[in-house]
Enzyme design. Structure first.
Site, short mmCIF file in Angstrom:
data_model
loop_
_atom_site.label_atom_id
_atom_site.label_comp_id
_atom_site.label_asym_id
_atom_site.label_seq_id
_atom_site.Cartn_x
_atom_site.Cartn_y
_atom_site.Cartn_z
N ASN A 399 -6.57 -7.95 43.24
CA ASN A 399 -5.25 -7.95 43.35
C ASN A 399 -4.61 -6.72 43.77
O ASN A 399 -5.19 -5.64 42.95
CB ASN A 399 -4.37 -8.51 41.78
CG ASN A 399 -4.49 -10.04 41.76
OD1 ASN A 399 -4.77 -10.61 42.73
ND2 ASN A 399 -4.50 -10.53 40.39
N THR A 400 -3.69 -6.70 44.48
CA THR A 400 -3.35 -5.60 45.42
C THR A 400 -1.81 -5.65 45.60
O THR A 400 -1.36 -6.74 45.66
CB THR A 400 -4.20 -5.46 46.76
OG1 THR A 400 -5.37 -5.62 46.46
CG2 THR A 400 -3.85 -4.34 47.49
N THR A 401 -1.45 -4.47 45.73
CA THR A 401 0.13 -4.22 46.36
C THR A 401 0.19 -3.49 47.66
O THR A 401 -0.62 -2.59 47.70
CB THR A 401 0.94 -3.65 45.19
OG1 THR A 401 2.62 -4.02 45.59
CG2 THR A 401 0.57 -2.44 44.81
N ALA A 479 -2.03 -7.20 50.96
CA ALA A 479 -2.74 -7.70 49.57
C ALA A 479 -3.38 -8.94 49.70
O ALA A 479 -3.24 -9.43 50.70
CB ALA A 479 -1.83 -7.65 48.37
#
Length: 592
Positions: A399-401, A479
């Protein structure tokens, strides 16, 4: 004065949010982009105007983080200051995605010098890792799964070298969100729930279950009273606010060499972790030359190895040899050739990309025109490839932003940072309030990403900047784990090949191949020749005729929502900034 600045930033945010198009306006030209399909049946989300302005823009995955960046611009900060403010705020209001325990990369265009540079603040492996203690569980969740986080070093280095304001100033919005709290949204509430209960949908990631109930330092914050915070409740993070204040007052040294580092190491040792004081003390963010290719008159820059930036560039270089526009944006031909090019590039990535400080760097060869021509010869337009070995180029030893910022003087920044999986390793280290990443999930027992102390493992984080005639025209971050570079590549194609504006390109449906985890067999061993599974396509993307055609070529199709993109488009003539935010994640773009 502070109240006035905050109210002014809020007003700017409201003005910049854009308005919906009328039903007949603002969509791409259906005849050239959708090959006759009704565009409203293809797009799942309303196509809003981009946020437009000339003095500054911020596009991020959370409205409060966008507000933080805009607030810093209103206080006289530049795009770099706004990027760090946005990054820090995202770590508070989207703690499932990033934070002080995160890792990432930043691309910067500095208008005064024309410099385009990458800041790599990916985490490094601890020095005392014992590979025999690593398995499918310990590399996913728990204290052994964490890398030394690089976010704080990266933020401080960016502000020190290119910012206008102090680190303390740009961290202030994040401090306020942590200390005073903010309303939990649906996404955060759902992430907390799936990290604290056995989720029947999580069979693929069994070690992500019940993370918060297993680690009490995390449960105290995210499960107050043993229950999941509901949407609309206030999440207060006093410990995190205290840590942020120490960093604001004393700089990054307190995090890597001072009392915060001492607290991390003490907690690690008490819980049989790997970290030593030296692991934190020797950490440094690295300034790098980005990888780059030409593509139809544009220059595309991406973060270098060990990121997936070269993979995105190789894919685009292969696709440059095809007339994508004539295929149609949502045609079987386009989806097929994009998938086949992505398979070839990803196979090379898994075989060759690693930390250049530890393994040979084959990037120049992988993204060259000659290699692209050789790769095209391996693509059949009639048949999908299933087994895709890497090219033979040399001897081998969600999970990424993401977000983007720009200012009125021409500075542009694109950033991606991540905890890897939702809430990272699931462990808040002691009373620091800092939730660590689970970057050790990228570890392999062989190949270019085998364990070595202090190594940066191959990762999918690859922010991108695009220029034309030396001036920035597009900044992107995405993301979505291994779909990050695929999502950005499709957004670039939508803008360059199909003439969409940034918001249209971001809102457009996407497809992606799944690959990285198929390349791991027998525990943690990397297998070079692996089988590709299916194409994941967003619901409503493909009409039945296209699905039948793709299946006839050997593709397996499954429905999935893919990634999240935030970006800013710059008009080199008018200097108008257009911010686009992804509706899949409730993103917000603002400009003034």
């Amino acid at each position: 004065m502070k109240r006035f600045v905050a109210l002014f930033a809020l007003l700017l945010l409201w003005v910049g949010c854009g308005k919906p198009h009328s039903e007949s306006a603002g969509t791409p030209a259906a005849s050239s982009l959708v090959t006759g399909k009704d565009v409203k049946k293809v797009y799942r989300f309303p196509i809003n105007d981009p946020a437009m302005g000339r003095r500054g823009a911020v596009a991020s995955s959370h409205p409060l983080a966008t507000e933080a960046g805009m607030r810093i611009l209103a206080q006289g900060g530049n795009a770099v200051d706004a990027a760090v403010a946005t990054a820090a705020a995202l770590g508070v209001v989207q703690p499932e995605m990033s934070g002080l325990g995160a890792t990432g990369a930043m691309n910067l265009y500095i208008a005064a010098t024309g410099e385009l540079i990458t800041l790599d603040y990916w985490g490094t492996t601890p020095s005392l890792v014992y590979p025999e203690r690593m398995n499918e569980e310990t590399k996913e969740a728990g204290i052994l799964a964490a890398l030394v986080p690089g976010a704080v070093a990266g933020w401080a280095e960016a502000v020190k070298k290119y910012g206008k304001l102090s680190l303390a100033t740009v961290l202030q919005p994040a401090i306020e969100y942590a200390e005073n709290g903010f309303p939990v949204d649906n996404e955060l509430s759902n992430f907390i729930r799936t990290s604290s209960e056995i989720d029947v949908r999580a069979d693929r990631w069994p070690f992500q279950r019940s993370k918060f109930r297993r680690f009490q330092t995390s449960a105290r914050i995210f499960l107050p009273g043993g229950r999941v915070l509901a949407p609309g409740e206030i999440l207060v993070q006093k410990d995190l606010a205290r840590t942020l204040k120490k960093i604001a007052a004393q700089g990054p040294d307190v995090f890597y060499r001072g009392e915060i580092a001492d607290a991390f190491v003490k907690f690690s040792q008490e819980n049989n972790g790997f970290f030593t004081k030296e692991d934190f003390a020797r950490y440094q963010a690295r300034w790098e030359k980005p990888s780059s290719i030409s593509y139809r008159g544009y220059q595309i820059y991406a973060s270098p190895a060990p990121s997936s930036g070269p993979t995105a560039l190789q894919t685009l270089k292969i696709l440059e040899g095809y007339d994508l526009k004539s295929m149609g944006r949502f045609s079987a031909d386009l989806i097929h050739v994009f998938s086949e090019a992505s398979k070839l590039a990803s196979a090379d990535e898994m075989a060759y990309l690693g930390d250049p400080a530890f393994v040979p760097d084959f990037t120049a060869r992988l993204i060259s025109q000659e290699h692209a021509e050789e790769q095209r010869k391996r693509i059949s337009m009639q048949k999908a490839a299933v087994r895709v070995p890497a090219a033979s180029i040399a001897e081998r030893g969600g999970n990424t932003t993401a977000f983007a910022t720009a200012d009125g003087t021409g500075n542009v920044v694109s950033v991606i940072q991540t905890l890897l999986r939702g809430f990272g390793c699931g462990v808040v280290f002691g009373d620091t309030g800092v939730l660590f990443n689970n970057g050790m999930r990228l570890f392999r027992s062989n190949g270019p990403n085998n364990f070595q102390p202090g190594k940066r493992l191959r990762h999918p984080v690859a922010p991108m900047l695009i220029t034309r005639e030396g001036k920035p025209v597009l900044a992107l971050g995405a993301a979505g784990a291994e779909t990050i570079w695929q999502t950005q590549a499709q957004t670039i194609i939508s803008v360059i090949d199909y003439g969409m504006n940034i918001q249209e390109a971001i809102s457009a449906p996407r497809a992606a191949i799944a690959y990285a985890y198929n390349a791991v067999k027998d525990g943690l061993k990397y297998v070079e020749d692996f089988t590709y599974g299916e194409i994941s396509a967003e619901e409503g993307y493909l009409d039945p005729g296209v699905v039948r055609e793709l299946k006839g070529r050997g593709h397996s199709i499954q429905s999935a929502e893919i990634g999240s993109v935030q970006g800013i488009q710059i008009d080199p003539v008018t200097k108008v900034l257009r911010g686009g935010a992804d509706p899949r994640e409730g993103g917000r773009a603002s400009a003034w």
